[in-house]
Design a protein around this motif. Structure first.
Motif, PDB file in Angstrom:
ATOM      1  N   CYS A 135       0.849  -1.186   0.000  1.00 18.57           N
ATOM      2  CA  CYS A 135       0.000   0.000   0.000  1.00 18.57           C
ATOM      3  C   CYS A 135       0.884   1.235   0.000  1.00 18.57           C
ATOM      4  O   CYS A 135       2.029   1.206   0.467  1.00 18.57           O
ATOM      5  CB  CYS A 135      -0.962   0.017   1.179  1.00 18.57           C
ATOM      6  N   ASP A 150      -3.638  -0.256  -2.712  1.00 16.56           N
ATOM      7  CA  ASP A 150      -3.776  -1.070  -1.503  1.00 16.56           C
ATOM      8  C   ASP A 150      -4.094  -2.518  -1.892  1.00 16.56           C
ATOM      9  O   ASP A 150      -5.081  -2.783  -2.582  1.00 16.56           O
ATOM     10  CB  ASP A 150      -4.888  -0.507  -0.613  1.00 16.56           C
ATOM     11  N   ARG A 300       4.817   4.451   1.326  1.00 10.64           N
ATOM     12  CA  ARG A 300       3.868   4.279   2.418  1.00 10.64           C
ATOM     13  C   ARG A 300       3.804   5.546   3.248  1.00 10.64           C
ATOM     14  O   ARG A 300       4.560   6.493   3.043  1.00 10.64           O
ATOM     15  CB  ARG A 300       4.285   3.084   3.286  1.00 10.64           C
TER      16      ARG A 300
END
Length: 401
Positions: A135, A150, A300
């Motif tokens: 993600c 994701d 991230r």
């Protein structure tokens, strides 16, 4: 909270970050994303703002203060309009949820969530691992909105929830959303696009497992405290049976949210073009069927947005625009400082000249006083001499004939 650092330039002051079109709080806003208010809705929105101010005044708010405390908002009016649109123009519902959202931000310390997560989130939540799946933010969709990719891992979600609790995992989700709002604002857009890859999650997991519970909790919370933030949601590689499950799942979304969701099922040559029409292959990570190479640890949620997030060509154009804006602002600030310094020098020269003029005038006035005094003394002496002469004349004896 830190701002993105690009090529050594840090845009720390949010006032330097360009935000969509309307930046004047006194200008009325009638559009939010794809939604444009009709004349009757505009009237209702005016009532909504008036009621919101009335409620805030009851809480001690005063004119000149932020109406809604949210450091990632575009403007007070824009945020209020999002709640108004999300609540289908129901004034009291929009005001209630806007106020509740602000109270929630205070209670959960959302304004400082980046610092909080930097100090608190464990590495197996914030960094790519076998447990948390893929993600992060990378690239832009066809409309220019940043994309959150994701791919949840059911087994990994179970481990994280069991190890840290649902609240900690949810908090990380809120931190990710706040980062998305920051990136969107930085790019001069007001929404984000989400791609949810369910290849590692079964329909049973979605309906009955902790994975599904987490997804439902996130979706519900986002609709309550982050209204009208999502531009589109693409669900790809949906598992077998998901279409049937979706008929029940979609009830947890409002109609507007449902219209933003596109389910593509398993990615293949037959539907790949449909997805590419929304997000180009060079903006899509290789793991999701595109050509972009992505460092997931840098994409991230991190304490500071990583420069690598912005290496896509469309990002670089935004970076260059912001650098030009920063240079213009810095040049303007330098010019203003120069003018101020010159004005101060002129003022000093004028002050000194005035002091010199005052000194000359004082000296001249003293000379005049001295001259007037000397003339007065001379006049007095002359008068006295005349008086003595007159007395001498009077006192002379008369000569006899």
């Amino acid at each position: 909270m830190a701002a993105p650092a690009i090529n050594g330039t840090r845009y720390a002051d949010s006032k330097l970050w360009p935000i969509p079109a309307r930046v004047n709080e006194d200008e009325k806003q009638v559009k939010s994303g794809p939604h444009t208010l009709s004349p009757p809705q505009i009237e209702l929105f005016e009532k909504c703002k008036a009621l919101l101010k009335e409620k805030r005044k009851e809480q001690g708010w005063a004119e000149g203060q932020p109406l809604l405390e949210d450091n990632m908002k575009l403007t007070d009016e824009d945020l209020a309009l999002r709640f108004f649109v999300a609540r289908d123009g129901k004034v009291e519902d929009a005001v209630r949820d806007a106020l509740n959202s602000i109270e929630w931000r205070k209670k959960e310390n959302i304004e400082n969530i980046f610092e909080w997560c930097h100090e608190t989130f464990p590495a197996d939540i914030t960094y790519k691992s076998q447990t948390n799946g893929l993600c992060g933010f990378h690239g832009l969709d066809a409309e220019g909105f940043p994309v959150w990719w994701d791919r949840p891992n059911h087994k990994g979600i179970l481990e994280l929830v069991d190890k840290y609790g649902m609240d900690s995992v949810m908090r990380w989700h809120f931190a990710s959303v706040e980062r998305g709002r920051e990136v969107a604002r930085w790019l001069n857009v007001d929404r984000i696009t989400i791609v949810l890859d369910l290849q590692d999650v079964s329909a049973t997991n979605v309906l009955f497992g902790k994975s599904g519970a987490l997804l439902r909790a996130q979706s519900k919370a986002d609709q309550v405290v982050y209204p009208e933030l999502m531009r589109k949601l693409f669900i790809i590689n949906a598992p077998w049976g998901f279409a049937s499950a979706w008929s029940g799942m979609k009830l947890m979304f409002d109609k507007r949210m449902q219209d933003k969701i596109t389910i593509l099922g398993k990615r293949s040559s037959s539907n790949g073009d449909a997805f590419s029409a929304h997000i180009a292959p060079d903006q899509t990570p290789a793991e999701f069927g595109g050509t972009a190479k992505v460092d997931w640890d840098l994409c991230r949620m991190r304490p500071d947005p990583a420069p690598l997030i912005f290496k896509a060509p469309m990002y670089l154009e935004k970076v260059q625009e912001l650098e030009k804006l920063s240079n213009i602002v810095q040049s303007a600030e330098t010019a203003v400082r120069n003018v101020v310094e010159e004005a101060e020098l002129v003022e000093q020269v004028v002050q000194k000249r005035m002091e010199q003029v005052d000194a000359v005038e004082i000296a001249e006035a003293a000379d005049r006083k001295k001259l007037e005094s000397e003339e007065s003394v001379e006049e007095a002496e002359q008068t006295y001499r005349q008086h003595l002469e007159e007395e001498a004349e009077v006192s002379k004896p008369e000569v006899a004939n």
